[in-house]
Scaffold this motif. Structure first.
Motif, PDB file in Angstrom:
ATOM      1  N   LEU A 133      37.855  41.422  48.633  1.00 12.29           N
ATOM      2  CA  LEU A 133      38.978  42.356  48.583  1.00 12.29           C
ATOM      3  C   LEU A 133      38.676  43.642  49.352  1.00 12.29           C
ATOM      4  O   LEU A 133      39.572  44.255  49.943  1.00 12.29           O
ATOM      5  CB  LEU A 133      39.330  42.687  47.139  1.00 12.29           C
ATOM      6  N   GLY A 134      37.406  44.047  49.348  1.00  8.11           N
ATOM      7  CA  GLY A 134      37.056  45.238  50.132  1.00  8.11           C
ATOM      8  C   GLY A 134      37.230  44.997  51.624  1.00  8.11           C
ATOM      9  O   GLY A 134      37.748  45.868  52.344  1.00  8.11           O
ATOM     10  N   SER A 143      43.835  51.557  51.150  1.00  8.16           N
ATOM     11  CA  SER A 143      42.759  52.149  50.351  1.00  8.16           C
ATOM     12  C   SER A 143      43.099  52.132  48.869  1.00  8.16           C
ATOM     13  O   SER A 143      42.807  53.075  48.145  1.00  8.16           O
ATOM     14  CB  SER A 143      42.481  53.595  50.801  1.00  8.16           C
ATOM     15  N   ASP A 144      43.771  51.064  48.454  1.00 10.66           N
ATOM     16  CA  ASP A 144      44.205  50.963  47.063  1.00 10.66           C
ATOM     17  C   ASP A 144      43.082  50.400  46.196  1.00 10.66           C
ATOM     18  O   ASP A 144      43.185  49.297  45.630  1.00 10.66           O
ATOM     19  CB  ASP A 144      45.458  50.088  46.973  1.00 10.66           C
ATOM     20  N   TRP A 145      41.982  51.141  46.080  1.00  7.08           N
ATOM     21  CA  TRP A 145      40.835  50.670  45.307  1.00  7.08           C
ATOM     22  C   TRP A 145      41.100  50.725  43.805  1.00  7.08           C
ATOM     23  O   TRP A 145      40.495  49.982  43.036  1.00  7.08           O
ATOM     24  CB  TRP A 145      39.606  51.496  45.634  1.00  7.08           C
ATOM     25  N   VAL A 146      41.991  51.606  43.388  1.00 10.82           N
ATOM     26  CA  VAL A 146      42.321  51.679  41.960  1.00 10.82           C
ATOM     27  C   VAL A 146      42.918  50.357  41.493  1.00 10.82           C
ATOM     28  O   VAL A 146      42.557  49.814  40.446  1.00 10.82           O
ATOM     29  CB  VAL A 146      43.290  52.845  41.697  1.00 10.82           C
ATOM     30  N   PHE A 147      43.807  49.802  42.305  1.00 12.58           N
ATOM     31  CA  PHE A 147      44.422  48.519  41.964  1.00 12.58           C
ATOM     32  C   PHE A 147      43.369  47.404  41.945  1.00 12.58           C
ATOM     33  O   PHE A 147      43.361  46.558  41.057  1.00 12.58           O
ATOM     34  CB  PHE A 147      45.528  48.187  42.970  1.00 12.58           C
ATOM     35  N   VAL A 149      40.092  47.643  41.402  1.00 11.39           N
ATOM     36  CA  VAL A 149      39.218  47.779  40.242  1.00 11.39           C
ATOM     37  C   VAL A 149      39.946  47.395  38.962  1.00 11.39           C
ATOM     38  O   VAL A 149      39.394  46.707  38.083  1.00 11.39           O
ATOM     39  CB  VAL A 149      38.677  49.220  40.155  1.00 11.39           C
ATOM     40  N   PHE A 150      41.206  47.805  38.848  1.00 11.47           N
ATOM     41  CA  PHE A 150      41.976  47.487  37.638  1.00 11.47           C
ATOM     42  C   PHE A 150      42.131  45.977  37.471  1.00 11.47           C
ATOM     43  O   PHE A 150      41.906  45.434  36.389  1.00 11.47           O
ATOM     44  CB  PHE A 150      43.356  48.144  37.714  1.00 11.47           C
ATOM     45  N   VAL A 151      42.513  45.306  38.547  1.00 11.20           N
ATOM     46  CA  VAL A 151      42.687  43.853  38.469  1.00 11.20           C
ATOM     47  C   VAL A 151      41.345  43.173  38.195  1.00 11.20           C
ATOM     48  O   VAL A 151      41.249  42.211  37.418  1.00 11.20           O
ATOM     49  CB  VAL A 151      43.330  43.314  39.760  1.00 11.20           C
ATOM     50  N   GLY A 152      40.280  43.669  38.831  1.00 10.24           N
ATOM     51  CA  GLY A 152      38.967  43.085  38.599  1.00 10.24           C
ATOM     52  C   GLY A 152      38.538  43.183  37.152  1.00 10.24           C
ATOM     53  O   GLY A 152      38.054  42.206  36.560  1.00 10.24           O
ATOM     54  N   LEU A 153      38.726  44.372  36.550  1.00 10.52           N
ATOM     55  CA  LEU A 153      38.366  44.527  35.152  1.00 10.52           C
ATOM     56  C   LEU A 153      39.256  43.684  34.245  1.00 10.52           C
ATOM     57  O   LEU A 153      38.793  43.129  33.238  1.00 10.52           O
ATOM     58  CB  LEU A 153      38.457  45.999  34.752  1.00 10.52           C
ATOM     59  N   ALA A 154      40.541  43.581  34.612  1.00  9.48           N
ATOM     60  CA  ALA A 154      41.470  42.796  33.798  1.00  9.48           C
ATOM     61  C   ALA A 154      41.135  41.308  33.818  1.00  9.48           C
ATOM     62  O   ALA A 154      41.497  40.580  32.891  1.00  9.48           O
ATOM     63  CB  ALA A 154      42.903  43.012  34.286  1.00  9.48           C
ATOM     64  N   VAL A 155      40.447  40.850  34.876  1.00  6.10           N
ATOM     65  CA  VAL A 155      40.110  39.426  34.981  1.00  6.10           C
ATOM     66  C   VAL A 155      38.667  39.170  34.556  1.00  6.10           C
ATOM     67  O   VAL A 155      38.380  38.270  33.764  1.00  6.10           O
ATOM     68  CB  VAL A 155      40.348  38.926  36.418  1.00  6.10           C
ATOM     69  N   LEU A 156      37.727  39.968  35.080  1.00  2.00           N
ATOM     70  CA  LEU A 156      36.319  39.735  34.787  1.00  2.00           C
ATOM     71  C   LEU A 156      35.961  40.101  33.347  1.00  2.00           C
ATOM     72  O   LEU A 156      35.069  39.475  32.756  1.00  2.00           O
ATOM     73  CB  LEU A 156      35.445  40.519  35.757  1.00  2.00           C
TER      74      LEU A 156
END
Length: 399
Positions: A133-134, A143-147, A149-156
């Protein structure tokens, strides 16, 4: 348990395969069927792409499907494959953030990697997700890193929770297996104790009786005949005991009156008397109040003590004291035969069996030669059926 888990795993793999096929079918529809999102200016017109790019996207789509299908069987490889396909698509005219299939496949593969993978699986999933994703974010100039990280935490995060639940379930299964193995070991030891008590006592008496018959065969045929009849009687008793043990092993319940009991110890005294010794028995208290389990164990302990006396101290006088006092059953067996030197060839299995029986009830065993000569065995069994089953320290000398 294992059969149930096997069926569950097969259903899980089948469901994952169906999800992978459905995802590939939806992706093919996105590629080859003009959808509104791509013809209204919100994304590239996939129908206008050269056939070469469509072939590349189709290959990547198959890679996504394989990653989803393998996310439970080969979780780390699936996460790496999904990340590689996602990264490769970032350099095509169709960025993976526009169709929904690439992102779903990446998330599913990373979730499965964290949930069911090995020790390094969470690291592999995190690197695959954030790296792909990076790269896509850099190529797209976003540069939507907030999205991300949010999706990553919501899945991982949920994937890690599933991982912890699976680990806990595995520990419980392992603990159950250990307990089952310990129970089997205890059962084998219990059977070994019963066999030792039955066979050792019976064979010892039969050998003594046969020896007595041989000694008087020429001089006293009547006494020899009585000794041989005693051998037959003891043999029948041993066979009866073995049959009773087999009944218990097969799961059938034995009637309490059919079990050995301290109220019927006359057959145990034969071994000492045949060896030329004398047995004096003293009973204090009501043996009828002793629970069946403690009664049987006390009988076996007394059986072993008398067998040892007949084997190692023939001709000795044996004093047996049985006392029921409150919540305890006490046995005291002492003989005036030779000391430890005469008994040095014993294996000690009998005293070990005594100690194990006493430990089952939280009782104690003290056994050893007396300073004034002879051998002494003291046993105390809590007669309370709900008593402790701890293993207190015991003292014993090899006999």
């Amino acid at each position: 348990m294992s059969a149930t888990l096997g069926i569950r795993y097969r259903w899980r793999d089948a469901a994952v395969a169906v999800a992978a096929v459905a995802l590939v079918a939806f992706g093919l529809a996105e590629l080859y069927v003009p959808l509104a999102g791509y013809v209204d200016g919100q994304g590239p017109d996939l129908g206008a792409l050269p056939s070469g790019w469509l072939a590349v996207l189709t290959v990547l789509l198959v890679g996504y499907g394989l990653a989803v299908a393998a996310c439970t069987s080969y979780p780390r490889a699936a996460a790496v494959l999904a990340g590689a396909c996602f990264t490769a698509q970032s350099f095509t005219p169709v960025l993976p953030e526009w169709p929904i299939v690439p992102l779903l496949a990446l998330l599913a593969a990373c979730f499965g990697c964290v949930a069911v993978g090995g020790r390094t699986a969470p690291t592999v999933a995190a690197v695959s997700y954030f790296a792909s994703l990076g790269i896509e974010n850099t190529v797209a100039g976003d540069s939507d890193w907030v999205f991300i990280v949010f999706v990553g935490l919501a899945v991982l995060g949920p994937g890690y929770a599933v991982r912890m639940r699976r680990a806990q379930a595995a520990r419980l299964v392992a603990l159950a297996a250990e307990r089952e193995a310990a129970a089997r070991t205890d059962e084998r030891l219990r059977i070994a104790r019963e066999l030792h008590d039955i066979v050792s006592h019976g064979v010892s008496v039969m050998v003594l009786q046969a020896g007595a018959a041989q000694a008087v065969l020429d001089s006293d045929s009547h006494q020899a005949r009585e000794s041989l009849e005693a051998v037959q009687d003891v043999g029948r008793e041993v066979v009866t005991e073995l049959r009773r043990l087999l009944v218990l092993l097969r799961g059938a319940e034995a009637a309490p009156e059919g079990l050995p009991s301290l109220r019927r110890i006359e057959p145990l005294l034969t071994a000492v008397r045949v060896a030329g010794g004398r047995v004096d028995v003293t009973v204090r208290g009501d043996l009828a109040t002793v629970p069946v389990a403690a009664d049987v164990s006390g009988y076996r302990v007394l059986q072993e003590a008398l067998t040892n006396a007949a084997r190692h101290a023939p001709g000795a006088t044996v004093d047996v004291s049985i006392e029921v006092d409150g919540g305890s059953l006490r046995l005291h067996v002492v003989d005036d035969g030779p000391g430890l030197g005469r008994r040095g060839n014993g294996t000690g299995h009998g005293l070990t069996g005594m100690r194990e029986r006493a430990e089952l009830f939280g009782g104690t065993v003290t056994a050893g030669p007396r300073p004034q000569g002879g051998f002494e065995v003291r046993v105390e069994l809590p007669a309370d059926p709900d008593g402790s089953v701890s293993a207190p320290g015991t003292k014993a000398a090899t006999r």
